[in-house]
Write a protein that holds these residues in place. Sequence first.
Motif, PDB file in Angstrom:
ATOM      1  N   VAL A   8       0.614  -1.134  -0.282  1.00 35.94           N
ATOM      2  CA  VAL A   8      -0.127   0.031   0.063  1.00 35.94           C
ATOM      3  C   VAL A   8       0.803   1.018   0.150  1.00 35.94           C
ATOM      4  O   VAL A   8       0.566   2.469  -0.771  1.00 35.94           O
ATOM      5  CB  VAL A   8      -1.565  -0.557   0.991  1.00 35.94           C
ATOM      6  CG1 VAL A   8      -1.778   1.227   1.505  1.00 35.94           C
ATOM      7  CG2 VAL A   8      -2.101  -0.946   1.422  1.00 35.94           C
ATOM      8  N   ARG A   9       1.555   0.737   0.495  1.00 33.07           N
ATOM      9  CA  ARG A   9       3.023   2.310   0.600  1.00 33.07           C
ATOM     10  C   ARG A   9       3.780   2.469  -0.743  1.00 33.07           C
ATOM     11  O   ARG A   9       4.050   1.929  -0.943  1.00 33.07           O
ATOM     12  CB  ARG A   9       3.770   2.192   1.992  1.00 33.07           C
ATOM     13  CG  ARG A   9       3.231   2.379   3.106  1.00 33.07           C
ATOM     14  CD  ARG A   9       4.314   2.369   4.671  1.00 33.07           C
ATOM     15  NE  ARG A   9       5.268   2.616   4.451  1.00 33.07           N
ATOM     16  CZ  ARG A   9       5.599   4.663   4.545  1.00 33.07           C
ATOM     17  NH1 ARG A   9       3.791   4.931   5.119  1.00 33.07           N
ATOM     18  NH2 ARG A   9       6.638   4.793   4.561  1.00 33.07           N
ATOM     19  N   ALA A  95     -20.047   0.086  -3.522  1.00 31.15           N
ATOM     20  CA  ALA A  95     -19.501  -1.192  -2.844  1.00 31.15           C
ATOM     21  C   ALA A  95     -19.190  -0.359  -1.653  1.00 31.15           C
ATOM     22  O   ALA A  95     -18.695   1.416  -1.540  1.00 31.15           O
ATOM     23  CB  ALA A  95     -17.903  -1.220  -4.231  1.00 31.15           C
ATOM     24  N   ASP A  96     -18.468  -0.764  -0.490  1.00 29.45           N
ATOM     25  CA  ASP A  96     -18.241   0.230   1.054  1.00 29.45           C
ATOM     26  C   ASP A  96     -16.543   0.581   0.398  1.00 29.45           C
ATOM     27  O   ASP A  96     -16.279  -0.325  -0.636  1.00 29.45           O
ATOM     28  CB  ASP A  96     -18.452  -1.263   2.011  1.00 29.45           C
ATOM     29  CG  ASP A  96     -17.962  -1.917   2.086  1.00 29.45           C
ATOM     30  OD1 ASP A  96     -16.543  -2.587   1.291  1.00 29.45           O
ATOM     31  OD2 ASP A  96     -18.671  -3.050   2.213  1.00 29.45           O
ATOM     32  N   LEU A 101     -10.824  -1.049  -1.195  1.00 30.59           N
ATOM     33  CA  LEU A 101      -9.166  -0.489  -0.506  1.00 30.59           C
ATOM     34  C   LEU A 101      -8.820  -1.746  -0.459  1.00 30.59           C
ATOM     35  O   LEU A 101      -7.774  -2.554  -1.460  1.00 30.59           O
ATOM     36  CB  LEU A 101      -9.564  -0.967   0.701  1.00 30.59           C
ATOM     37  CG  LEU A 101      -9.344   0.455   1.678  1.00 30.59           C
ATOM     38  CD1 LEU A 101      -9.502   0.881   2.407  1.00 30.59           C
ATOM     39  CD2 LEU A 101      -7.722   1.537   1.254  1.00 30.59           C
ATOM     40  N   ASP A 102      -9.744  -3.231  -0.420  1.00 32.41           N
ATOM     41  CA  ASP A 102      -9.145  -4.981  -0.873  1.00 32.41           C
ATOM     42  C   ASP A 102      -8.599  -4.655  -2.563  1.00 32.41           C
ATOM     43  O   ASP A 102      -8.215  -5.430  -3.054  1.00 32.41           O
ATOM     44  CB  ASP A 102     -10.323  -5.431  -0.669  1.00 32.41           C
ATOM     45  CG  ASP A 102      -9.622  -7.073  -0.764  1.00 32.41           C
ATOM     46  OD1 ASP A 102      -9.226  -7.800  -0.631  1.00 32.41           O
ATOM     47  OD2 ASP A 102     -10.599  -7.568  -1.296  1.00 32.41           O
ATOM     48  N   ALA A 111     -10.995   6.630  -5.939  1.00 31.89           N
ATOM     49  CA  ALA A 111     -11.004   5.781  -6.723  1.00 31.89           C
ATOM     50  C   ALA A 111     -10.542   6.020  -8.517  1.00 31.89           C
ATOM     51  O   ALA A 111     -11.215   7.206  -8.831  1.00 31.89           O
ATOM     52  CB  ALA A 111     -12.894   5.898  -7.777  1.00 31.89           C
ATOM     53  N   THR A 112      -9.886   5.671  -9.554  1.00 29.16           N
ATOM     54  CA  THR A 112      -9.408   5.574 -10.367  1.00 29.16           C
ATOM     55  C   THR A 112      -9.263   4.547 -10.943  1.00 29.16           C
ATOM     56  O   THR A 112      -8.725   3.602 -10.168  1.00 29.16           O
ATOM     57  CB  THR A 112      -7.921   6.033 -10.089  1.00 29.16           C
ATOM     58  OG1 THR A 112      -7.672   6.543 -11.501  1.00 29.16           O
ATOM     59  CG2 THR A 112      -7.522   5.378  -9.238  1.00 29.16           C
ATOM     60  N   PRO A 113      -9.229   4.383 -12.086  1.00 29.01           N
ATOM     61  CA  PRO A 113      -8.811   3.374 -13.602  1.00 29.01           C
ATOM     62  C   PRO A 113      -7.594   2.939 -13.273  1.00 29.01           C
ATOM     63  O   PRO A 113      -7.142   2.250 -13.946  1.00 29.01           O
ATOM     64  CB  PRO A 113      -9.078   3.749 -14.854  1.00 29.01           C
ATOM     65  CG  PRO A 113      -9.400   5.197 -15.320  1.00 29.01           C
ATOM     66  CD  PRO A 113     -10.051   5.878 -13.559  1.00 29.01           C
ATOM     67  N   LEU A 114      -6.592   3.851 -13.151  1.00 29.95           N
ATOM     68  CA  LEU A 114      -5.533   4.268 -12.576  1.00 29.95           C
ATOM     69  C   LEU A 114      -4.811   2.925 -11.542  1.00 29.95           C
ATOM     70  O   LEU A 114      -3.528   2.377 -11.659  1.00 29.95           O
ATOM     71  CB  LEU A 114      -4.269   5.050 -13.300  1.00 29.95           C
ATOM     72  CG  LEU A 114      -4.656   6.653 -13.613  1.00 29.95           C
ATOM     73  CD1 LEU A 114      -3.801   6.755 -13.914  1.00 29.95           C
ATOM     74  CD2 LEU A 114      -4.195   5.426 -15.125  1.00 29.95           C
TER      75      LEU A 114
END
Length: 178
Positions: A8-9, A95-96, A101-102, A111-114
């Motif tokens: 994630v980082r 969606a939540d 995140l998952d 939210a991004t298509p990237l």
Amino acid sequence: MAEPPPPVRGLREALEAHLQGLGIQALSVEHPEVFTVEEMMPYVQHLNGAHSKNLFLKDKKKKSFWLVTVLHDRQINLNDLAKKLGIGSGNLRFADEAAMLDKLKVGQGCATPLALFCDQGNVNFVLDAGFLEGGHDRIYFHPMTNAATMGLHPDDFLKFLKSTAHEPIIVHFDESHK
């Protein structure tokens, strides 16, 4: 299939490295953190091209996830979209954040298509045909953070999608819903 997601980082750095590995040059603009298109536009409206609005959705039975990317000024009716996608009216919901995140490794407002380079093939990607048919110099998305905007040439964006094994479902939206 896409490679496993990076930790994630450093996701933005991983995205930039992924794009660089594909020979894609992106234009990035830093701005304050924003959570809506309305908050973002004052910082990016000077950029020539198409700006995006992104919705992370699931079907009512939580069997599938959908990332929907449309031109920033589109109004989206989820029932109409579900019909276009053959899901059935009333079956799409937001969606939540935990699911986003998952699947995409980004949270609310990002939210991004990237982020599809993080997905392991579980997210269906819907793209507004207006991005590809509008003759845009660049199309703009968040680069894994809502404190920046990144622009890619449309052909480079399609090249990126191919690298993630996400074939876009191209949808034509009625202009009257703008």
